[in-house]
Every structure is written in C-alpha cells, then in structure tokens.
Scaffold this motif. Structure first.
Motif, PDB file in Angstrom:
ATOM      1  N   LEU A 201       8.249   4.231   9.879  1.00 48.09           N
ATOM      2  CA  LEU A 201       9.239   4.578   8.864  1.00 48.09           C
ATOM      3  C   LEU A 201       8.651   4.244   7.497  1.00 48.09           C
ATOM      4  O   LEU A 201       8.429   3.072   7.171  1.00 48.09           O
ATOM      5  CB  LEU A 201      10.534   3.804   9.104  1.00 48.09           C
ATOM      6  N   GLY A 202       8.383   5.265   6.705  1.00 44.23           N
ATOM      7  CA  GLY A 202       7.793   5.065   5.390  1.00 44.23           C
ATOM      8  C   GLY A 202       8.842   4.963   4.316  1.00 44.23           C
ATOM      9  O   GLY A 202       9.168   5.943   3.647  1.00 44.23           O
ATOM     10  N   VAL A 203       9.398   3.774   4.134  1.00 39.45           N
ATOM     11  CA  VAL A 203      10.426   3.558   3.119  1.00 39.45           C
ATOM     12  C   VAL A 203      10.516   2.067   2.843  1.00 39.45           C
ATOM     13  O   VAL A 203      10.140   1.236   3.688  1.00 39.45           O
ATOM     14  CB  VAL A 203      11.801   4.097   3.600  1.00 39.45           C
ATOM     15  N   LYS A 204      10.980   1.726   1.670  1.00 34.23           N
ATOM     16  CA  LYS A 204      11.177   0.334   1.299  1.00 34.23           C
ATOM     17  C   LYS A 204      12.605  -0.065   1.599  1.00 34.23           C
ATOM     18  O   LYS A 204      13.547   0.480   1.028  1.00 34.23           O
ATOM     19  CB  LYS A 204      10.870   0.121  -0.183  1.00 34.23           C
ATOM     20  N   GLN A 205      12.771  -1.013   2.507  1.00 38.10           N
ATOM     21  CA  GLN A 205      14.101  -1.474   2.893  1.00 38.10           C
ATOM     22  C   GLN A 205      14.489  -2.683   2.058  1.00 38.10           C
ATOM     23  O   GLN A 205      13.684  -3.588   1.818  1.00 38.10           O
ATOM     24  CB  GLN A 205      14.141  -1.837   4.377  1.00 38.10           C
ATOM     25  N   ASP A 206      15.738  -2.696   1.607  1.00 35.72           N
ATOM     26  CA  ASP A 206      16.270  -3.797   0.816  1.00 35.72           C
ATOM     27  C   ASP A 206      16.935  -4.794   1.758  1.00 35.72           C
ATOM     28  O   ASP A 206      17.986  -4.521   2.328  1.00 35.72           O
ATOM     29  CB  ASP A 206      17.272  -3.266  -0.209  1.00 35.72           C
ATOM     30  N   GLY A 207      16.298  -5.962   1.927  1.00 40.97           N
ATOM     31  CA  GLY A 207      16.852  -6.986   2.812  1.00 40.97           C
ATOM     32  C   GLY A 207      17.783  -7.952   2.132  1.00 40.97           C
ATOM     33  O   GLY A 207      18.480  -8.727   2.814  1.00 40.97           O
ATOM     34  N   ASP A 208      17.855  -7.940   0.784  1.00 36.84           N
ATOM     35  CA  ASP A 208      18.720  -8.886   0.085  1.00 36.84           C
ATOM     36  C   ASP A 208      20.199  -8.621   0.353  1.00 36.84           C
ATOM     37  O   ASP A 208      21.025  -9.537   0.250  1.00 36.84           O
ATOM     38  CB  ASP A 208      18.462  -8.814  -1.424  1.00 36.84           C
ATOM     39  N   VAL A 209      20.528  -7.388   0.693  1.00 36.47           N
ATOM     40  CA  VAL A 209      21.934  -7.067   0.922  1.00 36.47           C
ATOM     41  C   VAL A 209      22.460  -7.727   2.190  1.00 36.47           C
ATOM     42  O   VAL A 209      23.673  -7.872   2.368  1.00 36.47           O
ATOM     43  CB  VAL A 209      22.113  -5.530   1.000  1.00 36.47           C
ATOM     44  N   SER A 224      10.478   8.758   4.724  1.00 32.96           N
ATOM     45  CA  SER A 224       9.598   9.674   5.454  1.00 32.96           C
ATOM     46  C   SER A 224       9.191   9.039   6.769  1.00 32.96           C
ATOM     47  O   SER A 224       9.235   7.809   6.926  1.00 32.96           O
ATOM     48  CB  SER A 224       8.352  10.022   4.622  1.00 32.96           C
ATOM     49  N   HIS A 225       8.788   9.873   7.730  1.00 24.04           N
ATOM     50  CA  HIS A 225       8.222   9.440   8.999  1.00 24.04           C
ATOM     51  C   HIS A 225       6.719   9.723   8.956  1.00 24.04           C
ATOM     52  O   HIS A 225       6.308  10.850   8.645  1.00 24.04           O
ATOM     53  CB  HIS A 225       8.872  10.167  10.172  1.00 24.04           C
ATOM     54  N   LEU A 226       5.927   8.718   9.268  1.00 24.48           N
ATOM     55  CA  LEU A 226       4.473   8.818   9.152  1.00 24.48           C
ATOM     56  C   LEU A 226       3.827   8.707  10.518  1.00 24.48           C
ATOM     57  O   LEU A 226       4.261   7.900  11.361  1.00 24.48           O
ATOM     58  CB  LEU A 226       3.936   7.719   8.233  1.00 24.48           C
ATOM     59  N   ALA A 227       2.791   9.524  10.750  1.00 24.24           N
ATOM     60  CA  ALA A 227       2.043   9.521  12.007  1.00 24.24           C
ATOM     61  C   ALA A 227       0.571   9.317  11.704  1.00 24.24           C
ATOM     62  O   ALA A 227       0.029   9.917  10.762  1.00 24.24           O
ATOM     63  CB  ALA A 227       2.245  10.833  12.763  1.00 24.24           C
ATOM     64  N   GLY A 228      -0.078   8.479  12.494  1.00 22.93           N
ATOM     65  CA  GLY A 228      -1.495   8.221  12.334  1.00 22.93           C
ATOM     66  C   GLY A 228      -2.325   8.957  13.365  1.00 22.93           C
ATOM     67  O   GLY A 228      -1.866   9.908  14.018  1.00 22.93           O
ATOM     68  N   SER A 229      -3.561   8.529  13.541  1.00 25.11           N
ATOM     69  CA  SER A 229      -4.457   9.161  14.509  1.00 25.11           C
ATOM     70  C   SER A 229      -4.144   8.656  15.916  1.00 25.11           C
ATOM     71  O   SER A 229      -3.402   7.687  16.112  1.00 25.11           O
ATOM     72  CB  SER A 229      -5.910   8.842  14.147  1.00 25.11           C
ATOM     73  N   LEU A 230      -4.715   9.325  16.898  1.00 24.27           N
ATOM     74  CA  LEU A 230      -4.497   8.936  18.297  1.00 24.27           C
ATOM     75  C   LEU A 230      -5.341   7.729  18.699  1.00 24.27           C
ATOM     76  O   LEU A 230      -5.066   7.123  19.734  1.00 24.27           O
ATOM     77  CB  LEU A 230      -4.813  10.116  19.216  1.00 24.27           C
ATOM     78  N   LEU A 231      -6.346   7.402  17.915  1.00 23.64           N
ATOM     79  CA  LEU A 231      -7.204   6.250  18.193  1.00 23.64           C
ATOM     80  C   LEU A 231      -7.239   5.351  16.965  1.00 23.64           C
ATOM     81  O   LEU A 231      -7.114   5.834  15.831  1.00 23.64           O
ATOM     82  CB  LEU A 231      -8.623   6.696  18.562  1.00 23.64           C
ATOM     83  N   PRO A 232      -7.407   4.042  17.138  1.00 20.67           N
ATOM     84  CA  PRO A 232      -7.525   3.149  15.980  1.00 20.67           C
ATOM     85  C   PRO A 232      -8.752   3.506  15.141  1.00 20.67           C
ATOM     86  O   PRO A 232      -9.723   4.079  15.647  1.00 20.67           O
ATOM     87  CB  PRO A 232      -7.660   1.762  16.623  1.00 20.67           C
ATOM     88  N   PRO A 233      -8.735   3.188  13.864  1.00 26.10           N
ATOM     89  CA  PRO A 233      -9.878   3.538  12.998  1.00 26.10           C
ATOM     90  C   PRO A 233     -11.171   2.838  13.407  1.00 26.10           C
ATOM     91  O   PRO A 233     -12.257   3.400  13.254  1.00 26.10           O
ATOM     92  CB  PRO A 233      -9.410   3.109  11.604  1.00 26.10           C
ATOM     93  N   THR A 234     -11.076   1.616  13.915  1.00 25.28           N
ATOM     94  CA  THR A 234     -12.264   0.887  14.367  1.00 25.28           C
ATOM     95  C   THR A 234     -11.984   0.283  15.735  1.00 25.28           C
ATOM     96  O   THR A 234     -10.821   0.183  16.175  1.00 25.28           O
ATOM     97  CB  THR A 234     -12.630  -0.233  13.372  1.00 25.28           C
ATOM     98  N   ARG A 348      -7.719   8.987   4.123  1.00 23.78           N
ATOM     99  CA  ARG A 348      -6.375   9.364   4.548  1.00 23.78           C
ATOM    100  C   ARG A 348      -5.968   8.508   5.736  1.00 23.78           C
ATOM    101  O   ARG A 348      -6.723   8.373   6.695  1.00 23.78           O
ATOM    102  CB  ARG A 348      -6.359  10.850   4.924  1.00 23.78           C
ATOM    103  N   ARG A 349      -4.777   7.931   5.657  1.00 24.85           N
ATOM    104  CA  ARG A 349      -4.329   7.022   6.720  1.00 24.85           C
ATOM    105  C   ARG A 349      -3.249   7.639   7.598  1.00 24.85           C
ATOM    106  O   ARG A 349      -3.224   7.420   8.798  1.00 24.85           O
ATOM    107  CB  ARG A 349      -3.803   5.733   6.113  1.00 24.85           C
ATOM    108  N   PHE A 350      -2.331   8.400   6.985  1.00 23.56           N
ATOM    109  CA  PHE A 350      -1.188   8.911   7.728  1.00 23.56           C
ATOM    110  C   PHE A 350      -0.939  10.374   7.370  1.00 23.56           C
ATOM    111  O   PHE A 350      -1.336  10.856   6.309  1.00 23.56           O
ATOM    112  CB  PHE A 350       0.081   8.096   7.425  1.00 23.56           C
ATOM    113  N   ASP A 351      -0.261  11.047   8.281  1.00 27.28           N
ATOM    114  CA  ASP A 351       0.310  12.375   8.038  1.00 27.28           C
ATOM    115  C   ASP A 351       1.823  12.245   8.052  1.00 27.28           C
ATOM    116  O   ASP A 351       2.383  11.517   8.883  1.00 27.28           O
ATOM    117  CB  ASP A 351      -0.131  13.370   9.111  1.00 27.28           C
ATOM    118  N   ARG A 352       2.471  12.969   7.163  1.00 27.01           N
ATOM    119  CA  ARG A 352       3.925  12.932   7.095  1.00 27.01           C
ATOM    120  C   ARG A 352       4.525  13.953   8.041  1.00 27.01           C
ATOM    121  O   ARG A 352       4.107  15.118   8.062  1.00 27.01           O
ATOM    122  CB  ARG A 352       4.392  13.196   5.665  1.00 27.01           C
TER     123      ARG A 352
END
Length: 514
Positions: A201-209, A224-234, A348-352
């Motif tokens: 989940l690509g969003v900033k959540q407000d926890g103070d509330v 936004s919803h973000l998806a990465g690669s099928l394998l770790p980068p390293t 590039r790290r993620f696809d939306r």
C-alpha cells in the motif's frame, strides 16, 4: 445565551425589586403558575405545588426566593411537572405600567416534552431485486405497501454482480469464532492481510488519530498499490509480498514470521496453506515465474483480463479470463496491464497497479477475497434491457453493492473489521482518483478555458509568472466535491440562507470519514 448582566440578582420580594420593576414576580393568569422575569433572555415558568422553595440558576447568577411563595393550592398535584419556556427580546427597561400593558415581548412559547425514543426497528426489509436488507425507513417515496423500493444497493436492479463465494472453512471459523485464537486474528486482521498481500500500500497513514478513541484509518496524499519484481534484487535481500509465493512454502512461512513475531505461527501456517490452494493469483504468479525463468532475464509477462465475457454481468472469473500477454504476440500494451518481471529495470523499484484493473483489490485484500475474485474494472456495465449500450458501472456503485448485507451471501468484507474500514477508504480514494483522471483528460469537454475570470487571471499574471513555474492548468468543475468552485457555491448557498432568515446564531460544520 449568557445573561445580560453578571451582577448578583436581587432576591425576590425585596424592596429593590419594586424600584427596579424588572425582577418583580408577576402572578400568572393561571392560579398554579408564576413567572420569573429576570435579566435573562430565557425565562422559565413552572407549576408550583406544596414545595414552595425553588432555585433558578443560569451561568453564574441565581434567583432564590427569600420566603416560600404561597400560591393557591391546586386541586390536584400533577405526577410529572410540565415546564414551559419562552424567549423575549432584550429590550431596554421600561416602567412597570408600560410592561403591564404589553407584557413581555414573547417570540415563542412551547410546552416542554420529553424526547421520544427513535427506533429504526429491525433491518429485515429485503430489496426485491438483489435481496439486500434495509430498514423500513430507507425505502423510497415511490414505494407502495406491497412493494418496498430501494436505490442505494443495486439502483433498482441495474447493478448485477455475482455474489461472493463462501470462504474456506478455515477463514470462516476465524471470522466467526469466539475462542482466543479467533479473537486475536480479528484484532490483527490488517497485519495478517499485509503478511500475505501480493502488493504493498503506497500511502502515508496518519497514526496520531488513533491515540485516543476508536480506531480510524486516515491517510494523507495519493493512494496506490505497488508491485515489485518476482525475485529479490539481490541474493542477500529477503523476499517480500508476491516474492513469497515463488519461494518454498517453509521458507516463506519463516520470512513472514520474522516480520510478524507477535502473530500466531499456527494461524499463519493455516492461512498460507489456504491461500496457496484457493487464491487463483497464487497459481498465476507461479506460472508467470516459470515462463520468465525459461527465457531471458529481462523477459516480461503482462496480466490482462479478457473482454470476451458478458459485460452486463459480473460473471464468476475463470482461469481463462486472465491471460498472460507475451512479448512479440502482436498485442498492444495497455496502461492497465500488470507487468511481471524477474528483476526491475535500473532505477526502478515498483510498478503501480492501476485502480481500473480487476486485480487491484484481490491482490492486496487477500483475506477479503480468498479465491481471488476479480474486483471492479472499467469494462463493467449496468444491466438495462431497454438500452443497447448501457452505461458504465462506476466504482462507487460497485462498492455500494458489495457492502450490503444479504441473507444468501456470506460477506467476508463486512466481517473484516479494521480491514473493512481500510477497504472502504481505499475504494473511495480510488474512485476519487478515477474522477480526477477523467476531468484531467476531458478539459475540452468541460469548456474549462471559458470559466469566468480564468483567462483574465492568466493574462494579468503573464508578467510575473516564472518560466520555471509554467505547467498545465486543470480546472475542476463545481460538480466535483471539494473543488474551489464547489466550495464557493456552498458559501453562496449559506449566505442566501442568512439573507432570508436574517442573523445566523450557529454556524455548524460537520465532517465525516467516507
């Protein structure tokens, strides 16, 4: 309304009362009532009985009778006193003679009544089209005694969506159980869902509330919803999200428990087996990884929902409705395609994930859609036999249909607790972003350049505008809630009400989480 003076009021019956002429008790026309006319804009009249000593208080002032008042004894004392209240203008003091002629300038005199209990009754009135349960007070004015009509659930039968399948027994027991494990699962359902989600989940959540009161899911910025690669980068990086569906199940469980040490390993193992068996995107991702592994490392697979099904109905998805689009097959690339790669491109790290893709919701809310049922997409249509080309089914209408309670459907969404709240905010944000995208791409249809004062404002600012600040200007119409033109219209409406009803006493602003 505060008193006009803060000085200590004189006692009833004193000599100063007679000289003042304003605080003198006046015998009411009724034999069992007296009025107290003090320096207040709100007066109280109450029946008197055997108990003659009474104290009236308002703010910091009080009026106390110096001696018991002796009115005529009524023939019968009422079991419950009925208070009367009246309001008069705070006019300048006048002589007692003039006051006796005109009396107080009464604006209203209403008998006090105990507030009645408002009971909605049982939510047992079913919609004749979709079977959603409503309260009787929700029916439309066009309803009859024999036929109750509702419009928010299915829009009079225009929205037809296949019901959700009953969840696996494991998940159903956790949602309905009263044992300690089930209650712990429901308390941490968002954390369990995040541990098995394919996307982040690509969003900033407000926890103070949430520092006090009930739990609230509040976000800032674009969601936004973000998806990465099928394998770790390293090789040293631990797999996350969809990558955990590619590795061995025992390794995946270990990585999930390392990030969620407060959760139950038994429940985590049970949910992992359930999703690997029933969630169809778990099989699709594994199959896509097998295809990519047999080709070059930069090979890509695009997931696309096929459009050869009936658009008027949301049919139950099958394995043939999601296609893997391979490079070089002649298919055009769409912006809503989900791209699966073994490694992400450089920098590039993620696809939306586009909110108009059918996998937008099931890839993240895996516990609300344990079978991976498709969510809303742009190609869904309303059902209207009288039209050859019915209108589109909007995301808000789709979500309104999904969150209704129906006796023939076990809704995992309504039983999601905190995850259900997050789902509602997510869908509302997606619908808002979809509307903004439409307005951005259809400025010509809105005749935005002809809005009053816009061209003049741009021309006057030409001499002061920096070339570094130039960009595309988008104008939101007044129909878009929250836009400047919408707020200006609401302000003008409020001023029109003030002009008609004169001075405004209270200005109340009500905000709500959608």
């Amino acid at each position: 309304m505060p008193p006009t003076r803060q000085s200590k009021p004189p006692r009833l019956g004193s000599s100063s009362n007679a000289r003042n002429g304003r605080n003198t008790p006046r015998q009411s026309t009724s034999s069992n009532q007296y009025d107290v006319l003090a320096d207040f804009q709100v007066g109280v009249s109450m029946p008197s009985g055997p108990a003659a000593s009474t104290t009236f208080s308002w703010a910091s002032a009080s009026i106390q009778p110096s001696a018991p008042v002796q009115p005529q004894a009524p023939s019968s004392v009422p079991s419950q006193a009925a208070f009367d209240y009246f309001v008069w203008d705070s006019a300048p003091a006048v002589s007692s003679t003039n006051r006796n002629k005109r009396g107080p300038n009464l604006k209203a005199r209403v008998s006090y009544l105990e507030p009645s209990v408002h009971n909605l009754g049982s939510m047992d009135v079913a919609c004749i089209h979709c079977g959603a349960l409503h309260w009787d007070g929700e029916k439309l004015k066009s309803s009859t005694l024999r036929e109750a009509k509702f419009g928010r659930c299915c829009d009079h039968g225009k929205v037809r969506i296949t019901p959700l399948r009953e969840p696996p027994a494991v998940l159903k027991d956790l949602l309905l159980g009263n044992d300690r494990a089930s209650k712990g699962f429901r308390d941490n359902i968002r954390q369990y869902n995040m541990a098995f989600a394919f996307t982040s989940l690509g969003v900033k959540q407000d926890g103070d509330v949430n520092l006090y009161g009930g739990w609230v899911f509040r976000i800032h910025g674009q969601l936004s919803h973000l998806a990465g690669s099928l394998l770790p980068p390293t090789a040293e990086t631990a797999p996350t999200f969809a990558q955990l569906y590619i590795v061995d199940t025992s390794d995946a469980l270990g990585h999930r428990m390392e990030r969620n040490t407060n959760l139950s390993s038994t429940i985590m193992s049970t949910l992992q087996s359930m999703l690997n068996t029933h969630h169809r995107y778990a099989h699709i991702y594994k199959h896509a990884y097998e295809i990519i592994s047999a080709h070059t490392p930069d090979y890509e697979v695009r997931l696309r929902v096929l459009q050869d099904t009936d658009r008027r109905r949301y049919n139950l998805p099958t394995g043939q409705e999601v296609a893997a689009i391979l490079p070089g097959d002649g298919s055009a690339t769409e912006t809503r395609d989900i791209i699966l790669r073994s490694r992400m491109p450089e920098g590039r790290r993620f696809d939306r994930i586009h909110e108009g893709h059918a996998a937008y919701a099931p890839l993240h809310y895996v516990l609300l859609f344990p079978f991976g049922e498709d969510g809303w997409n742009y190609d869904l249509r309303l059902t209207n036999p009288q039209q050859r080309n019915p209108g589109r089914l909007t995301l808000t209408r789709y979500t309104a249909y999904r969150i209704q309670s129906r006796p023939h459907e076990f809704s995992t969404i309504l039983r999601g607790g905190k995850l259900f709240q997050q789902y509602l905010v997510d869908m509302w944000a997606a619908a808002e972003q979809s509307r903004l995208s439409y307005l951005r791409n259809n400025q010509g249809l809105l005749r935005a350049s002809l809005y009053s004062g816009l061209q003049d404002a741009i021309s006057h600012a030409d001499s002061t505008v920096s070339l570094q600040d130039l960009g595309s200007r988008y104008v939101l119409p007044s129909s878009h809630i929250g836009s400047p033109r919408h707020m200006q219209q609401r302000f003008q409406d409020a001023m029109a009400v003030a002009r008609y009803y004169r001075k405004v006493d209270l200005f109340i602003t009500v905000t709500a989480n959608p």
